[in-house]
Design an enzyme around this catalytic site. Structure first.
Site, PDB file in Angstrom:
ATOM      1  N   THR A 296      -5.350  -1.816  -5.355  1.00  0.00           N
ATOM      2  CA  THR A 296      -5.123  -2.342  -6.698  1.00  0.00           C
ATOM      3  C   THR A 296      -5.913  -3.630  -6.867  1.00  0.00           C
ATOM      4  O   THR A 296      -5.951  -4.469  -5.961  1.00  0.00           O
ATOM      5  CB  THR A 296      -3.623  -2.593  -6.954  1.00  0.00           C
ATOM      6  OG1 THR A 296      -3.448  -3.128  -8.269  1.00  0.00           O
ATOM      7  CG2 THR A 296      -3.015  -3.543  -5.940  1.00  0.00           C
TER       8      THR A 296
ATOM      9  N   HIS B 153       7.204  -2.253   7.097  1.00  0.00           N
ATOM     10  CA  HIS B 153       7.408  -2.756   8.451  1.00  0.00           C
ATOM     11  C   HIS B 153       8.216  -1.781   9.310  1.00  0.00           C
ATOM     12  O   HIS B 153       8.328  -1.957  10.523  1.00  0.00           O
ATOM     13  CB  HIS B 153       8.133  -4.105   8.386  1.00  0.00           C
ATOM     14  CG  HIS B 153       7.803  -5.026   9.517  1.00  0.00           C
ATOM     15  ND1 HIS B 153       7.166  -4.605  10.663  1.00  0.00           N
ATOM     16  CD2 HIS B 153       8.030  -6.361   9.692  1.00  0.00           C
ATOM     17  CE1 HIS B 153       7.010  -5.630  11.486  1.00  0.00           C
ATOM     18  NE2 HIS B 153       7.537  -6.703  10.922  1.00  0.00           N
TER      19      HIS B 153
END
Length: 417
Positions: free
Chosen positions: A335, A388
């Site tokens: 993006t 994560h």
């Protein structure tokens, strides 16, 4: 009588909103004719008639939410066009009595009530439940953060209505009609489009389900800008497209994903699905919200191929011509907030992907070089958001460093690409 049902749209799409009826009650339709347009969370799709006949009833009006399999209209295969709508041969000459006038007014009042109900965002199950219990949907206070009424909200309203009046009753009425008490000054209320509702829902879902973390780095774009300046004329003459920044970033991301494959994976249950392909989503801003069309097999395309694909997908997005196949199945997203002047941001994951790279504005800054001299260089901050749960900090940092290295030495990248 043939029922018109919401067809299977795509594997990931189970509901939509009636955007527009393309025919009206009494119209003659042929098999295969488009009869209604549905707005889904990704694209608008037309529903075609499965039979020939006359549309006799519209069950779900424009703006109403529907699910796959819901009945939205009915077709009489033996009907005559305009049969139900045609005027009688002889109009009555006498004035109707007072009682008749009252009876004529009743359907109009009912129609107004139905219109107000359709303005409420509610699931089909909630609408059915409200009809069964005689509950006005506009009086139901939804618990959904997006404002959608669900069956349990209708049940809660019905239960509250059946209880004896108490001091807490006015507070509930106030909550159900916030537009009357929430603001002292003029406001404008605009119903969110289905696409905007879905964007909001998925962004919140991504934050709630993923252990999202962002790491940052900066990249010196001196060599990229020099290379573009050297090759831009020949590139346009040879390929018919401009050599932009996005192809460099796309190819750099593909190179880094090959070195750190967990960023090209997703979680399915208790398994990791590590993708051996490189379908890179490129976020595009449109008037209707952010969409992420996908550049397929970016590893197999040269720079011109990447630029051509990005250009074509961008045009289709702005012209509202994207299909479901253009939006599904990406493995990683890029993006570019820098096009709007963003200096730094923390992009949100495009679930179920586990990595997204944020580009930002290019700014000239004084940088200390290896020989301790100071030079003005075109610098860009990069942000990598990652899940994560499957990507450790070490891998994320090294991935971003690898992207930086490939961009700061783009000549090999261009040759390899």
């Amino acid at each position: 009588m043939k029922e018109i049902k919401v067809p299977e749209l795509a594997e990931s799409i189970t509901e939509g909103t009636i955007a527009e009826w393309l025919v009206k009650v009494g119209d003659k339709i042929e098999k295969g004719d488009p009869i209604v347009e549905l707005e889904t969370d990704k694209v608008n799709v037309e529903v075609n008639s499965e039979v020939s006949g006359v549309l006799t009833e519209i069950v779900s009006d424009e703006g109403e939410d529907v699910e796959v399999g819901d009945i939205i209209g009915k077709v009489d295969e033996a009907g005559v066009a305009g049969g139900d709508n045609s005027a009688p041969a002889e109009a009555p000459k006498e004035e109707p009595k007072a009682e008749e006038k009252v009876e004529e007014a009743a359907p109009q009042v009912q129609e107004q009530e139905e219109t107000s109900k359709h303005d409420v965002i509610a699931t089909p199950a909630a609408r059915k439940r409200a009809r069964e219990l005689g509950i006005d949907l506009s009086a139901v206070a939804p618990r959904d953060p997006l404002g959608r009424v669900r069956p349990e909200d209708v049940d809660a309203t019905a239960k509250a209505a059946s209880q004896p009046k108490s001091e807490s009753k006015p507070a509930k009425k106030e909550a159900a009609n916030p537009e009357k008490t929430e603001f002292d000054k003029p406001v404008e209320r605009v119903k969110m489009t289905r696409r905007r509702q879905t964007i909001a829902s998925r962004l919140v879902e991504a934050q709630q389900t993923a252990a999202m973390l962002t790491t940052f780095n900066e990249v010196d774009l001196t060599n990229v800008m020099k290379l573009r300046s050297e090759r831009k004329e020949k590139f346009i003459d040879k390929h018919g497209v401009k050599l932009g920044f996005m192809s460099f970033f796309t190819k750099a991301v593909v190179g880094a994903l090959k070195d750190f494959p967990l960023l090209n994976a997703e979680i399915q249950g208790n398994e990791l699905v590590i993708k051996k392909f490189y379908d890179i989503g490129i976020a595009v801003s449109t008037d209707d919200g952010l969409v992420v069309p996908v550049v397929r097999d970016a590893d197999r395309l040269d720079f011109a191929g990447v630029e051509r694909e990005i250009s074509n997908l961008g045009k289709k997005a702005r012209n509202k011509e994207l299909g479901l196949s253009d939006l599904q199945g990406g493995s990683f997203t890029i993006t570019n907030g820098g096009t709007f002047g963003s200096m730094l941001s923390t992009p949100i994951l495009n679930a179920p992907q586990v990595g997204i790279l944020g580009m930002h504005n290019i700014q000239k800054r004084a940088m200390v070089m290896p020989d301790d001299t100071i030079e003005v260089r075109p610098m860009m901050y990069l942000a990598l958001s990652y899940d994560h749960r499957i990507v450790d900090g070490k891998e994320a940092v090294q991935f971003l460093v690898r992207v930086k290295q490939l961009l700061e030495d783009p000549y090999d990248l261009l040759l390899e690409g």
